[in-house]
Structures are given as structure tokens and as C-alpha cells.
Motif scaffolding. Structure first.
Motif: not given
Length: 517
Positions: A129-133, A162-169, A207-213
Motif C-alpha cells: 500500500i502506498l500513500s496518496g489518492e 515496519d518499525a520505521h514505517k508507522l504512518d497509516i496512509s 506510536a503504533l498503538m496510538w495510530s491504530l486506535g
């Protein structure tokens, strides 16, 4: 038994609005595991790690390499089956994917190979999965809808980070939301966790738990497994024990899938029956509100706008939970293409028969499944990485905690017994033994709960005389040390921890006395 459910779904056009009808292959197929994640999080590498061999069509790299869906399944001969051929095979559970068109089918293949792991489960690899529309539009098919289709049919959904890719696009968020209603199937893997140290790992995990929440809207905390799922040396070994324990937990979860497959399919069938019942109420209500002759289009637009209000009315009238209703926005979009006056009216007897089936027949069927499973040996995933560290010196916990000293010639407690003896003789032993009162005073210094200390006492008091001799006291101190180090206590004392003077084997006594001398 399920003929009434099928009739209800066909009457109220359930398959047009929601999931396509189930086929025999859906019930006969092996349990499936769906892997979803952003590019370069290690999805394909994870599959290779489990199988311990390459599979046809596999491509691994730091850039987005997997550009389609790959169903990795067992086959006598190694090879690739293209998507258009796959959806016409009645033995495969993918026939209904034909609805997503050639744009999807050209990016869907089945990778077949003889592998012991694949005899028990099938694995679905997905595009990174990539980011952006732009990425979502350029796929040529509805990515989220395809994921929703798989999510309804698989047994486990693994979200890889990934430990270095936590952003959820945006697209990843949409993909996770496609699994709404399948929360019990979702597991999260934080991969490449060895690339950060302990302090950074704590921050990454938080940070991962916050993003998933923000994306997974459930009060329950989703299970996250930490580790490095590939066959290469760890970059940071300080958390090695944690990673091994986490990987074994994940393996046990996957291994249990064949055993629970029948109940999972029954559970999904019940979900469909409940949704079909709610769908019948919605469709029949819209039909009832339509005028007989004039103003149909205007009334239709009005009803579509009022759909959230109609949901509330039906909730109160039929005592239905809000969570059982379909997504209101999606339902409004789909209703635009239908003539409400042609919808069927509510068939009360049909709904009653479905309710009766759900209330009485399901419990009987579940008991039959359990009874059938009890007659057969437990089905478990085996082979590949699942065989790698089950037994032998590299098994989880081997040589640690309670199993430490299991393969040693001497009694492991004797290595620190001189220190324990110094404490023992300050507790005023009588005839070589101390009372429970005196032992309690010393054991309480560990600050362990009384329930734990009581268990240690029972394990250490080998002759069950309510007192401890010097060896039994040393054993109690050893067990306290094990518990304080974070290991679990056994229900029965292992043979290698039994004090030499309490063993029935005279050879062991002679060996111990020789070591002491």
C-alpha cells in the motif's frame, strides 16, 4: 438447515447489495491467512519465512514489488495459475472475484507448490500500500472492496508494520476500515523490530498503538506481535528473548486455525444470516413507504436521504443492535440504482423461520462440530518455520527458568547452596529442619504474593512433613529466584530439581555426594 437463510437472501436481493452467495468451495477450502501492509514491510518475506522456500511469482525488494494479489496454495506441481483461469475453477474459493473485472484478474494469480505448511493453510499476499489518492485510482479496481471480500472469507488477517514505517496512509486506513465486522480475525505484526534498540522500540510500540486506535474503533486493544520475521541475524540482540516468545505466540495462533476452521465458517455464516435479516427489514420498509402511482422518484430520493433515520426506527421497532446495520453511506449509494416499488414486502413467516433456526439449530450444529472434532486428532499447521524451534536446545525456554539444569550432571541448586545454607542456619533449625513459621519470615522477604509463595512451599516440601531441611530450603530459594526472574512455576516439581536426598535413585545420591566432596 440454512435453506431459509438462502431463501431470505435471494428474496431481498442480499447478494446484490452485500456479499455474493457462498459456494461449496467456500466451505471445503483450507483456512486462509491474509497479509496486508504498506510496501517494504516484509509481507512476501514473511510468507517465505513461514514456508522456508521460495514460491512461484515471488519478488522481494525495498521498492513496491508485489503489484497484485497472490494466493499461495498447496499443489502437487509447482506453477502459477492466472486470475482468469482461477475464477472459473469450481474447486477454488475465488469464483465470485470475477465481479471485479479484468483489471483485477490480470493482477491476481495462484502460486501452487508442494509444501507441508500449505497442506494445512493457504496464504494471500497483497500489493504493498502506498500513500496518496493517486495510487488508489491508478489500480483500475476497487482495492478496498477486494480486501473486504477476502476479509469476509479468510480465517486470519495480519496487518504488517515496519518499525520505521508507522504512518497509516489514507489508502491503508481505508483498507483497515474495509475489515469492519472482522475485528476478531485481525492481528498486528510489528516487523523488523530488531532494527531499533529497547528504548526506541517502546516509543515505536506506543506510536503504533496510538495510530491504530484512530483507525480501529474498538474498545479492545488489538494484539500486536513484535519480532523480526526473516532468517537473518538480529541487528539488536538485547530483545532476543522477547522476539522469540512473540514469534512462538504468533505461530501458535496460526497453528490453531485448522482446528477452529469449521466453527469460524459457521460464525461467518451466522453473521451473514443476521445481516440478511436486517437487510430484509430495510428493503421491506422502503417498499412500504413508496406511493402506489405518482411521485415515486421524489419519494425515493427522500427515503434515501432519511436512511439514517430509518435505521433508528427499525432499531427500536425490531430491537436490533446498531452494529448489525450495514454502512449507511454505502447503502445510500447502492439504493440509487434500484426501483423501490419492485422491492418485496416483508414476509413475516420467513423472518420467523430464520430467527427460529438461529435460536435453536445453531447450538445443535456447534455441538455436532465439537463432537466430530473430538473424534479426530487435533489439526495443526506443521512444517516450515513451525518445525524450526519446537524441540531441542533451541526450543522456546530451553535451559531457562524451571528447565535450567535439566541436562546437567549435578543438581543445579547446589551451585548456590552455600549461600542458601548461610541463611538456613540463621533460622534456628531443629534436628536439621526449620519450621514453616521461620521459613515464612525469610520467604516473605522476596515480596512475592502469598499465593505464589504457597505454591513454592508445596513444591519445595518434598516429603510433605510441613518443615524444610537444608536441601528443601535451598530448593525454595531457587524457585523464588526463578519467579523473580520472570519465569513461570511448574505444577509439579521436575525430576532434575528434586533434592538428591529425596530421590529414589541411589546413583543420583552418590553422584551428588561426589560433587559435594
Amino acid at each position: 438447515m440454512f435453506s431459509w437463510v438462502k431463501q431470505e437472501q435471494e428474496t431481498y436481493l442480499f447478494h446484490d447489495f452485500h456479499s455474493p452467495a457462498l459456494e461449496p468451495a467456500d466451505f471445503q477450502s483450507k483456512p486462509m491467512v491474509l497479509l496486508v501492509g504498506q510496501y517494504s514491510t516484509g509481507k512476501t518475506t514473511f510468507i517465505r519465512y513461514l514456508l522456508e522456500q521460495d514460491f512461484p511469482g515471488m519478488r522481494i525488494g525495498p521498492e513496491p514489488t508485489t503489484d497484485g494479489f497472490i494466493a499461495v496454495m498447496h499443489g502437487e506441481n509447482e506453477g502459477v495459475v492466472p486470475g482468469n483461469a482461477l475464477v472459473v475453477d469450481p474447486k477454488k474459493p475465488f469464483r465470485k472475484l470475477n465481479a471485479f473485472g479484468n483489471s483485477f484478474l490480470n493482477r491476481f494469480i495462484c502460486s501452487q507448490m508442494p509444501n507441508q505448511v500449505l497442506q494445512s493453510i493457504s496464504i494471500i499476499d497483497t500489493p504493498g500500500i502506498l500513500s496518496g489518492e493517486k495510487q488508489r485510482i491508478s489500480r483500475g479496481y476497487d482495492f478496498a472492496e477486494v480486501l473486504r471480500w477476502f476479509g469476509e472469507r479468510v480465517d486470519r488477517i495480519i496487518l504488517l508494520f515496519d518499525a520505521h514505517k508507522l504512518d497509516i496512509s489514507d489508502e491503508f486506513s481505508e483498507a483497515i476500515k474495509a475489515f469492519k465486522g472482522q475485528d476478531d480475525k485481525i492481528r498486528v505484526v510489528l516487523n523488523k523490530a530488531d532494527q531499533v534498540d529497547t528504548q526506541q522500540l517502546m516509543r515505536v510500540y506506543g506510536a503504533l498503538m496510538w495510530s491504530l486506535g484512530k483507525v480501529i474503533n474498538t474498545p479492545e486493544v488489538v494484539r500486536v506481535y513484535l519480532g523480526s520475521f526473516w532468517a537473518k541475524p538480529l541487528q539488536n540482540t538485547e530483545n532476543r528473548r522477547l522476539f522469540e516468545a512473540e514469534s512462538q505466540d504468533l505461530f501458535r495462533d496460526i497453528q490453531s486455525l485448522p482446528r477452529n476452521a469449521a466453527l469460524r465458517k459457521l460464525n461467518d455464516l451466522i453473521k451473514r444470516a443476521r445481516l440478511a435479516k436486517v437487510h430484509a427489514y430495510i428493503i421491506s420498509y422502503l417498499k412500504k413507504e413508496m406511493p402506489s402511482l405518482f411521485g415515486r422518484e421524489k419519494k425515493k430520493d427522500e427515503l434515501i436521504q432519511r436512511l439514517p433515520e430509518i435505521y433508528t426506527i427499525l432499531q427500536r421497532e425490531h430491537h436490533i443492535s446498531p452494529g448489525d446495520f450495514p454502512n449507511v453511506t454505502k447503502m445510500q449509494d447502492m439504493l440509487q440504482h434500484y426501483d423501490f416499488s419492485k422491492f418485496p414486502s416483508l414476509k413475516v413467516k420467513l423472518i420467523e423461520k430464520v430467527d427460529k433456526m438461529l435460536a435453536s439449530k445453531i447450538a445443535v450444529l456447534m455441538a455436532m462440530i465439537r463432537e466430530e472434532e473430538a473424534k479426530q486428532p487435533p489439526a495443526m499447521v506443521s512444517g516450515g518455520a513451525f518445525e524450526g524451534s519446537q524441540d531441542g536446545p533451541f526450543g522456546q525456554g530451553y535451559g531457562e527458568g524451571i528447565s535450567a539444569g535439566a541436562d546437567a550432571e549435578d543438581w543445579i541448586v547446589s551451585r548456590d547452596k552455600h549461600r542458601y545454607d548461610e541463611i538456613f542456619y540463621t533460622l534456628m533449625p531443629i534436628n536439621g529442619k526449620i519450621t514453616g513459621v521461620n521459613a515464612k519470615k525469610e520467604m516473605m522477604n522476596s515480596r512475592l504474593p502469598n499465593t505464589v509463595l504457597g505454591k513454592i512451599w508445596k513444591l519445595a516440601d518434598c516429603d510433605q512433613d510441613g518443615m524444610l531441611d537444608d536441601e528443601e530450603f535451598a530448593l525454595a530459594q531457587h524457585l523464588i529466584k526463578i519467579k523473580l526472574e520472570g519465569y513461570e512455576l511448574p505444577t509439579e516439581l521436575p525430576n532434575h530439581l528434586v533434592p538428591p536426598s529425596h530421590r529414589k535413585n541411589p546413583t543420583a545420591d552418590a553422584l551428588y555426594n561426589h560433587v559435594e566432596d
